[in-house]
Scaffold this active site. Sequence first.
Site, PDB file in Angstrom:
ATOM      1  CE  LYS A 128       7.144  -3.282  -7.975  1.00 45.63           C
ATOM      2  NZ  LYS A 128       7.771  -2.856  -6.731  1.00 45.63           N
ATOM      3  CD  GLU A 134      -8.379  -4.727  -4.862  1.00 44.55           C
ATOM      4  OE1 GLU A 134      -7.439  -5.385  -5.393  1.00 44.55           O
ATOM      5  OE2 GLU A 134      -8.493  -4.597  -3.634  1.00 44.55           O
ATOM      6  N   GLY A 192       5.476   0.514  -5.421  1.00 46.35           N
ATOM      7  CA  GLY A 192       4.203   1.012  -5.949  1.00 46.35           C
ATOM      8  C   GLY A 192       3.902   2.433  -5.494  1.00 46.35           C
ATOM      9  NE  ARG A 193       5.082   2.138   0.790  1.00 48.48           N
ATOM     10  CZ  ARG A 193       5.229   0.822   0.740  1.00 48.48           C
ATOM     11  NH1 ARG A 193       4.441   0.098  -0.029  1.00 48.48           N
ATOM     12  NH2 ARG A 193       6.155   0.203   1.456  1.00 48.48           N
ATOM     13  CD  GLU A 201       1.018  -0.209   0.717  1.00 45.48           C
ATOM     14  OE1 GLU A 201       1.670   0.152  -0.275  1.00 45.48           O
ATOM     15  OE2 GLU A 201      -0.091  -0.764   0.615  1.00 45.48           O
ATOM     16  CG  HIS A 228     -15.744  26.074   8.366  1.00 46.32           C
ATOM     17  ND1 HIS A 228     -16.376  27.072   9.079  1.00 46.32           N
ATOM     18  CD2 HIS A 228     -14.771  26.679   7.642  1.00 46.32           C
ATOM     19  CE1 HIS A 228     -15.836  28.237   8.762  1.00 46.32           C
ATOM     20  NE2 HIS A 228     -14.855  28.018   7.906  1.00 46.32           N
ATOM     21  CE  LYS A 276      -2.793  -7.136  -1.972  1.00 47.39           C
ATOM     22  NZ  LYS A 276      -1.583  -6.978  -2.769  1.00 47.39           N
TER      23      LYS A 276
HETATM   24  O1  F6P Z   1      -2.018  -3.974  -1.659  1.00 47.81           O
HETATM   25  C1  F6P Z   1      -1.007  -3.067  -1.595  1.00 47.81           C
HETATM   26  C2  F6P Z   1      -0.304  -2.903  -2.904  1.00 47.81           C
HETATM   27  O2  F6P Z   1       0.591  -3.926  -3.106  1.00 47.81           O
HETATM   28  C3  F6P Z   1       0.379  -1.545  -2.956  1.00 47.81           C
HETATM   29  O3  F6P Z   1       1.607  -1.556  -2.371  1.00 47.81           O
HETATM   30  C4  F6P Z   1       0.380  -1.252  -4.412  1.00 47.81           C
HETATM   31  O4  F6P Z   1       0.603   0.095  -4.668  1.00 47.81           O
HETATM   32  C5  F6P Z   1      -1.006  -1.727  -4.790  1.00 47.81           C
HETATM   33  O5  F6P Z   1      -1.208  -2.881  -3.999  1.00 47.81           O
HETATM   34  C6  F6P Z   1      -1.221  -2.035  -6.233  1.00 47.81           C
HETATM   35  O6  F6P Z   1      -0.341  -3.009  -6.707  1.00 47.81           O
HETATM   36  P1  F6P Z   1      -0.112  -3.214  -8.243  1.00 47.81           P
HETATM   37  O7  F6P Z   1       0.429  -1.964  -8.818  1.00 47.81           O
HETATM   38  O8  F6P Z   1       0.848  -4.358  -8.349  1.00 47.81           O
HETATM   39  O9  F6P Z   1      -1.448  -3.559  -8.870  1.00 47.81           O
END
Ligand code: F6P
Length: 547
Positions: free
Chosen positions: A209, A215, A271-272, A357, A388, A508
């Site tokens: 987003k 990452e 995002g979620r 979240e 199990h 972060k």
């Molecule tokens: O760290 C949490 C977050 O901001 C989430 O809410 C989001 O889904 C994820 O990181 C990834 O963010 P982006 O889509 O901006 O890379």
Amino acid sequence: MSTITPLTTLPAWAALTRHYEQINGTHLRDLFAEDPGRAERMVIEGAGLFLDYSKNRITDETVTLLVQLAEETGLRAQIEKMFNGDKINSTEERAVLHTALRAPEGASVLQDGENVVPAVHAVLARMAGFSERIRSGAWKGQSGLPIKSIVNIGIGGSDLGPVMAYEALKHYSDRSLSFRFVSNVDGTDFLEAVQGLDPAQTLFIVCSKTFDTLETITNAESARDWLLKAFGGDETAIAHHFVAVSTNKEKVGDFGIDVANMFEFWDWVGGRYSMDAAIGLSTMLAIGPERFGELLAGFHEMDVHFRETPFARNLPVLMGLLSVWYNNFFGMQSLAVLPYEQYLKRFPAYLQQLTMESNGKSITLDGERVDYQTGPIYWGEPGTNGQHSFYQLIHQGTRIIPCDFIAFVHPLTELGRHHDLLMANVFAQSEALAIGKTEDEVKKEGTKEKLVPHKVFEGNRPSNTILADRLTPKTLGRLVALYEHIVFTQGAIWGINPFDQWGVQLGKLLAQQIIPDLENPAEPTLRHNTSTNNLIRRYRRIKKGLS
Ligand code: F6P
């Protein structure tokens, strides 16, 4: 000064507190015995799902009081505000319009006076065109070969929805394409994902987003290096092998992806809550545009149900209220979601971000600290595997864990007796949890005296059972939207904002400060907490081969 009436001072809250005292000592066994109509009455059919909520520690009065609580907290008005594009994500000053992502063509959803539905459908049409080109082989890689492998790079909402949906709908997917998902900054994730792939036939979808998530950008850079290595550093290959999904055109361009190859979404999609936006591109590539349309139709059906159905018959409202009942009055801390459908194996992981979240908050919308519990811990695994593993604790542990069982009448794959055995298990589990086994019953079985207490099942452990016809794209859409709106209902009751996530920021930020401390060739001056300083020193020392 607080502008909202504190939750715990509402009349319905006081009534529920008194009601809890009456009901707490009542066993589900007795509730069923005293009320023969209970199982028939305490069910809801809506938006293509059937919910049996009779195995909850409730009476009709509980439902009445919970609905009263929803009314007193203004849930109805909150729902309308969301659907109408009000900026209910107040800490980020944003509208919350994931429901517009599945609004039918021709509908009107206004955001700052502008109808967003045409833009939503324009992106869907571009996604469909692109998907058809990939699926038909018309889209060629740098060396003229068709794409055979798709690697989605993203994390959080830009990963969990795509992975979950791919797994859930694998039955409907084009098996000539392979799909892999990279999220973790741990290099193993990337290296394992590209293991055995031919760069000439691989497409990367970089989903972010913001397009500045550590990452995702790190993995996307490694993907670019991996690709360019195969093409002798020829950067023209990027346009054939990379597309982006983002709200941030500028950063996509800066990264080197042609913005013509970018699929857009908007800041009013969290995002979620984005698996049905362009973040679902991998899903559409897997199942095709038509089935993606069915997925959206399922979401929309649940949206309409949520908006229009009276609260007592409203699936997400009722399930949200039941979770409040257990969380706030019984003090139950977690909730297990247990799908009896192997294709839903990533559904609990997906729900963890959606629920925790969203509602892992302790400050109300008007800035006050809550004096009650908010978001429960969501977790789960598919049945029967969980039986199990951790079900022992659910049956006989000291903590009570309300469960949502999810099952389907028809399996997607027929194999002998398997499905009946699976279904027998899901029906058995909810009954065992609710009814249990008394000391008398255990003794009557001739159990040795000293084993009797070990073999008693207290029961009185609540659960919901969702029984759907078959796991189709439409049903998946209904299920995801169900939990989205459960989360919304909970957030509205607790007076918190389910749509921000400030709690992820501090870690972060600190990681950004620690990166140079780890990479600095010279010994850095460490200014962290002493434990952190020690860990960094030890890491640096051992990494350098010094002990
Ligand atoms: O760290 C949490 C977050 O901001 C989430 O809410 C989001 O889904 C994820 O990181 C990834 O963010 P982006 O889509 O901006 O890379």
